[in-house]
Design a protein around this motif. Structure first.
Motif, short mmCIF file in Angstrom:
data_model
loop_
_atom_site.label_atom_id
_atom_site.label_comp_id
_atom_site.label_asym_id
_atom_site.label_seq_id
_atom_site.Cartn_x
_atom_site.Cartn_y
_atom_site.Cartn_z
N GLY A 1 0.80 -1.22 0.00
CA GLY A 1 0.00 0.00 0.00
C GLY A 1 0.83 1.27 0.00
O GLY A 1 2.01 1.28 -0.38
N TYR A 2 0.22 2.35 0.47
CA TYR A 2 0.84 3.66 0.48
C TYR A 2 0.08 4.52 1.46
O TYR A 2 -1.04 4.20 1.88
CB TYR A 2 0.80 4.30 -0.92
CG TYR A 2 -0.59 4.33 -1.52
CD1 TYR A 2 -1.47 5.37 -1.26
CD2 TYR A 2 -1.05 3.27 -2.30
CE1 TYR A 2 -2.76 5.38 -1.77
CE2 TYR A 2 -2.33 3.26 -2.83
CZ TYR A 2 -3.18 4.32 -2.56
OH TYR A 2 -4.44 4.32 -3.05
N ARG B 1 -2.78 6.99 -4.76
CA ARG B 1 -1.38 6.65 -5.02
C ARG B 1 -0.74 7.73 -5.90
O ARG B 1 -1.28 8.10 -6.94
CB ARG B 1 -1.29 5.29 -5.72
CG ARG B 1 0.16 4.89 -6.05
CD ARG B 1 0.24 3.62 -6.88
NE ARG B 1 -0.05 2.45 -6.07
CZ ARG B 1 -1.09 1.65 -6.27
NH1 ARG B 1 -1.96 1.94 -7.23
NH2 ARG B 1 -1.27 0.59 -5.52
N LYS B 2 0.43 8.19 -5.47
CA LYS B 2 1.23 9.14 -6.26
C LYS B 2 2.65 8.58 -6.27
O LYS B 2 3.38 8.71 -5.29
CB LYS B 2 1.17 10.54 -5.67
CG LYS B 2 -0.26 11.12 -5.70
CD LYS B 2 -0.34 12.50 -5.11
CE LYS B 2 -1.78 13.01 -5.08
NZ LYS B 2 -2.34 13.22 -6.43
N CYS B 3 3.00 7.96 -7.38
CA CYS B 3 4.16 7.06 -7.40
C CYS B 3 5.15 7.45 -8.49
O CYS B 3 4.77 7.85 -9.60
CB CYS B 3 3.66 5.63 -7.61
SG CYS B 3 4.96 4.39 -7.72
N GLU C 1 -7.39 15.72 -8.53
CA GLU C 1 -8.48 15.52 -9.49
C GLU C 1 -8.05 14.63 -10.66
O GLU C 1 -8.88 13.98 -11.28
CB GLU C 1 -8.97 16.86 -10.05
CG GLU C 1 -9.89 17.63 -9.11
CD GLU C 1 -9.15 18.18 -7.90
OE1 GLU C 1 -8.05 18.74 -8.08
OE2 GLU C 1 -9.66 18.02 -6.77
N ASP C 2 -6.76 14.59 -10.96
CA ASP C 2 -6.29 13.79 -12.10
C ASP C 2 -6.15 12.33 -11.69
O ASP C 2 -5.75 12.02 -10.57
CB ASP C 2 -4.93 14.33 -12.58
CG ASP C 2 -4.59 13.86 -13.99
OD1 ASP C 2 -4.31 12.66 -14.15
OD2 ASP C 2 -4.61 14.70 -14.91
N GLU C 3 -6.46 11.42 -12.61
CA GLU C 3 -6.42 9.99 -12.29
C GLU C 3 -5.02 9.40 -12.34
O GLU C 3 -4.79 8.25 -11.93
CB GLU C 3 -7.32 9.21 -13.27
CG GLU C 3 -6.83 9.27 -14.70
CD GLU C 3 -7.65 8.43 -15.66
OE1 GLU C 3 -7.22 8.26 -16.81
OE2 GLU C 3 -8.72 7.93 -15.24
N LEU C 4 -4.03 10.16 -12.83
CA LEU C 4 -2.66 9.65 -12.97
C LEU C 4 -2.12 9.15 -11.63
O LEU C 4 -2.19 9.85 -10.62
CB LEU C 4 -1.74 10.73 -13.53
CG LEU C 4 -0.28 10.33 -13.74
CD1 LEU C 4 -0.16 9.23 -14.79
CD2 LEU C 4 0.56 11.54 -14.16
N GLU C 5 -1.55 7.93 -11.62
CA GLU C 5 -1.01 7.34 -10.38
C GLU C 5 0.51 7.15 -10.41
O GLU C 5 1.16 7.23 -9.38
CB GLU C 5 -1.66 5.98 -10.11
CG GLU C 5 -3.14 6.05 -9.76
CD GLU C 5 -3.69 4.70 -9.34
OE1 GLU C 5 -2.91 3.85 -8.87
OE2 GLU C 5 -4.91 4.50 -9.49
N SER D 1 3.88 15.58 -3.01
CA SER D 1 2.82 14.62 -2.69
C SER D 1 3.20 13.17 -2.98
O SER D 1 2.43 12.26 -2.65
CB SER D 1 1.54 14.97 -3.46
OG SER D 1 1.72 14.74 -4.85
N VAL D 2 4.35 12.91 -3.59
CA VAL D 2 4.74 11.53 -3.91
C VAL D 2 4.77 10.69 -2.63
O VAL D 2 5.44 11.04 -1.66
CB VAL D 2 6.12 11.50 -4.60
CG1 VAL D 2 6.68 10.08 -4.64
CG2 VAL D 2 6.02 12.06 -6.00
#
Length: 938
Positions: free
Chosen positions: A419-420, A425-427, A474-478, A494-495
């Motif tokens: 998990g995170y 998740r911001k990876c 708001e963006d779906e990018l993970e 935020s990573v």
């Protein structure tokens, strides 16, 4: 089994987390009742919980909704374990829930831990916590009472079914935000307090400034508060006019906002911009981009600004900055940087007159809580990825072997398991090549994880837009997969996850990549790092990167790996699976860290990181956290220049060394590295530009670096430079740099002056001096350690004790015995393993009894009634101070090991004759991590 008790506190290797892990590995069942469970604490126990599940060990965990501190995400994660029963005690206004109890059942006894630790990372690893462990017979009255109370609470609690978890999660989401309260705290500068780095930097800047210096540098990682630090200093000294120079507009806006927050209104100072779009020419404190200022700097008077701050100061060696900096003449100039890189012609250290106010690297930043802790999980890669027979610098072959679909599934499986921290998740995923990054992006998108890849081929606009997407909720990018563009200088606060997907071939790059996720952010309390460890032959470099020690040898590195890096500070957690551990330990065993081949490899890897530019100067090694220690190179060739010349086959350098005086002078300075007191090098540096130096001037120069200085130590430094304490042989091998008149003046010798007339020779002499001073300030800071000048837990050789205690006889005689003396200062040099018992766990004559008590034996000839015997047995009554220097082994890989200073000990008991055995009570309890390193046999 008899009842047994012990106190558990968080102290390095001995912490609550390790007690829980060890207990879970061996128990038959377990029961936890804790007020709070956060994901930060639960993640540290995921592997032990999985192992317990695989062993068929059942557990019950009871937690509560008290104060809404329990994390819904942690509850949901616990539900994934089949062997766990989970209940929640729902509190109300009248009833609180504050239990912290851990019960473990064994075949014929039970273990109970009761105290203050909840299941959070800080409570398990770093907080000041008291927990009492009690081991008792299963039919004892105490354990029966504990079980009965646990059962009562269990029966009064709710089963954590999905409806309860969903309701609780929704309730937490709908709670009123506390952003308003946070903003109130930060609206007034009085409420912002300095962190330890900022406080130290401001104090050191004032000391440097008060002694007439006009420039200084601060080196600290991104996110540690350099801008606030500069504002604190400006607030203290109140310059009339200030210029803040940056190279990016985004930094400019943040810097101005920080200053407006911290500069009190009563100072009456206005802040304004000087950019292409806006020119607030009349503002007192002007925030300018270098792009604009280089076109308009002549619109200002040279002395217009009292104070100039250069942000990201490693750029300031560029010509565009140089024109601006050379034009202005401020009272003081401050440079701030995370990476003090050198340009082709100038280093950032030179630009700021080699005055470093503070330097904070990763481990110091973790220790000072300037960055968030990280949870590192070293995971053995799948069998289908075999790197054992290739050169890991062969990127095309490495890429081909990493592009395996099973590996992608394995990576995602582990991401889901560990998990995170946070809601989304911001990876960042670090890959071996652009092709590898593209492959990972496509594979992740196919599996439903929104991902993109970035590389050096993408322009700045594309990079910034992609980074903004990852930062946006708001963006779906993970996931962003990248190669090396995020190694440094990129701010992505935020990573919350980092994936190490490439073989580690450089500790420097590893630390840079790890650092991308350590910036503090309201939505995360720790960083999750998943490192997929392959079977290549350089895997041990991971251990060097994680160890973070300024110095290491084969044994200390093995102890670090086997103890899960107990020396790492705070709530940071490092965990490797057993296969990776064994693989790394085996490689460390086989490696000779002092061999010429290993040193060549280190040098060449560092050179490659510098885009193939040879590091001709010692100060180049200050550029990156995790750089090699160049003193090891010196040990091979007597001075660094000789080492570089041999590897680079540089005939020009070899020709320089034909100058016998230059070669002797450089060897003389090099063998003193790393210096253990600053006085001698400060004096020599002053003599670079002056024919003479007096005792009073020397004191003034030394006070630019340390808080206080005593005159006798300065006098002793003069005497040493006059070669008063060298024997005849050493005098013939060392060039005399200065002559002392015996009263108050030291004069530069003609031979030294002649060396300095050659510009190239002077630069290398300066480099050795500056490296010595910079490294001293990094390791010793600005404290005056008195006489003898020893710092706890630093490394020393026997001869150092002569210099640092102002010994006024021939120093070369200060060796060869376990007990050396200078008046009533006794120095005990101790080998824990004698040569005869090198394979034993510990020598049973000289040994640690515990962290506060050491058993020491005198020389075989010492009798109790002798003067020395009486002074040892009754040292305090005789006014004798016993200084202890300890090393584990005399030699490792054919290299003589240094001693570690563990402080002063007083004899509390003594017995025996020829030798005397003395029990010494240490003034300072040895830190747990160092104690483990001394006593652990791997």
């Amino acid at each position: 089994m008899n009842e047994d008790q012990k106190l558990i506190v968080n102290s390095g290797h001995a912490n609550m987390l390790n007690e829980l892990i060890d207990s879970m590995k061996t128990c038959n069942s377990f029961y936890f009742s804790v007020a709070f469970v956060n994901f930060s604490g639960l993640q540290l126990l995921l592997d032990p919980l999985k192992e317990a599940q695989d062993r068929g060990i059942k557990g019950r965990i009871l937690t509560s909704t008290y104060l809404n501190f329990t994390d819904p995400k942690a509850l949901q994660k616990m539900k994934e374990f089949d062997h766990l029963d989970l209940k929640v005690f729902v509190t109300d206004k009248e009833v609180g829930f504050h239990t912290k109890v851990y019960i473990f059942e064994y075949d014929d006894y039970d273990k109970v831990i009761i105290g203050s630790s909840n299941l959070t990372q800080s409570a398990l690893k770093s907080n000041i916590e008291w927990n009492v462990e009690i081991i008792s017979k299963q039919d004892g009255a105490f354990i029966e009472n504990v079980r009965r109370e646990f059962d009562r609470l269990w029966n009064d609690s709710f089963v954590a079914d999905q409806k309860l978890l969903d309701d609780y999660a929704a309730y937490i989401r709908d709670l009123p935000t506390i952003d308003a309260k946070k903003s109130l705290i930060f609206e007034k500068p009085d409420y912002i307090t300095q962190n330890r780095m900022q406080q130290r930097a401001v104090e050191n800047l004032e000391r440097i400034r008060s002694h007439g210096e006009q420039r200084a540098l601060v080196i600290a990682a991104t996110g540690t508060g350099k801008t606030y630090m500069s504002a604190f200093h400006v607030r203290d000294i109140e310059p009339k006019k200030l210029l803040f120079l940056v190279h990016r507009g985004e930094i400019l806006r943040k810097a101005l906002a920080s200053f407006e927050l911290l500069i009190p209104a009563q100072l009456g100072k206005t802040c304004g911009y000087y950019t292409g779009e806006k020119k607030d020419r009349e503002a007192d404190y002007l925030f300018a981009t270098i792009q604009t200022m280089q076109r308009h700097y002549q619109d200002f008077e040279p002395d217009e600004f009292d104070y100039i701050i250069v942000d990201e100061a490693h750029h300031a060696t560029a010509p565009s900055y140089q024109r601006v900096i050379d034009y202005f003449n401020p009272n003081f100039m401050l440079g701030m940087t995370a990476t003090p890189e050198r340009s082709d012609h100038l280093s950032v250290f030179e630009l700021f007159d080699h005055n470093v106010a503070v330097e904070v690297r990763l481990h110091e930043a973790l220790d000072d809580e300037l960055v968030i802790p990280f949870h590192y999980f070293g995971i053995t890669d799948i069998d289908e990825v075999d790197l054992s027979d290739i050169d890991i610098d062969n990127l095309s072959e490495v890429t081909k072997r990493l592009q395996v679909h099973q590996r992608v599934d394995f990576i995602i499986e582990n991401m889901q398991f560990y998990g995170y921290d946070g809601d989304t998740r911001k990876c960042l995923g670090f890959c071996a090549s652009i092709e590898h990054a593209k492959y990972m992006t496509e594979a992740f998108n196919q599996r439903g994880i929104p991902s993109v890849h970035l590389s050096g081929h993408d322009d700045d606009r594309m990079r910034e837009a992609t980074m903004n997407r990852l930062e946006s909720d708001e963006d779906e990018l993970e996931v962003i997969f990248t190669v090396d563009i995020f190694n440094e200088g990129v701010d992505l606060p935020s990573v919350n996850s980092v994936l190490m997907l490439r073989p580690t071939n450089s500790p420097i790059i590893f630390i840079q990549q790890l650092g991308r996720g350590l910036r503090k952010h309201p939505d995360k309390s720790f960083l999750t790092v998943l490192d997929f460890i392959g079977n290549h032959n350089r895997t041990f470099l991971i251990a060097i990167a994680l160890n973070g020690s300024r110095f290491y040898d084969k044994d200390s590195l093995k102890v670090a790996v086997s103890t899960d890096f107990a020396n790492i500070p705070g709530a940071t957690h490092i965990q490797m699976d057993e296969i990776s551990k064994e693989r790394i330990l085996a490689q460390i065993d086989q490696e000779n860290f002092n061999s010429m081949q290993y040193l060549k490899d280190e040098y060449n890897e560092f050179k490659q990181l510098r885009n193939g530019k040879p590091p001709y100067f010692l100060v180049d090694y200050f550029t990156y956290d995790g750089s090699p220690d160049p003193v090891k190179f010196i040990a091979k060739k007597q001075h660094y220049l000789d080492f570089v010349a041999s590897l680079e086959r540089d005939n020009q350098l070899k020709a320089m060394m034909q100058d016998v005086h230059f070669d002797k002078a450089l060897k003389n300075l090099s063998k003193k590295l790393p210096i253990k007191r600053i006085h001698d090098f400060v004096i020599i540096r002053y003599l670079l530009d002056h024919d003479q130096i007096t005792l009073q001037t020397a004191k003034t120069e030394i006070l630019k670096h340390v808080q206080s200085v005593d005159e006798d130590t300065v006098l002793h430094a003069f005497e040493m430079l006059n070669q008063d304490y060298l024997d005849h042989i050493k005098k013939t091998h060392e060039l005399k740099l200065a002559e002392f008149d015996g009263e108050a003046t030291l004069t530069r010798t003609e031979a030294f002056a002649a060396i300095l007339e050659d510009e190239s020779s002077r630069r290398y002499i300066e480099d050795a001096l500056h490296y010595g001073l910079l490294r001293y300030e990094r390791e010793f800071h600005d404290a005056n350690y008195g006489v003898p000048h020893f710092k706890l837990y630093e490394q020393y050789q026997m001869v150092d004790a002569a210099q640092l205690s102002n010994y006024r006889k021939t120093h070369s005689a200060f060796r060869g015995s376990g007990l050396l003396k200078n008046g009533k200062e006794f120095f005990l040099f101790i080998d824990l393993h004698k040569e005869a018992d090198i394979d034993e766990r510990i020598n049973y004559q000289d040994k640690f009894i515990d962290r506060k008590t050491f058993q020491w034996q005198s020389q075989n000839s010492t009798r109790q009634q002798s003067e020395v015997g009486q002074q040892i047995m009754y040292n305090r009554q005789h006014g004798v101070r016993l200084h202890l220097f300890v090393r584990k082994y005399r030699e490792i890989d054919s290299k003589r090991e240094p001693y570690i200073y563990i402080g002063i000990g007083d004899t509390i008991e003594a017995y025996g004759e020829q030798p005397i055995t003395a029990m010494l009570n240490l003034t300072h309890e040895v830190p747990q991590s160092l104690y483990v390193e001394f006593t652990e046999k791997v």
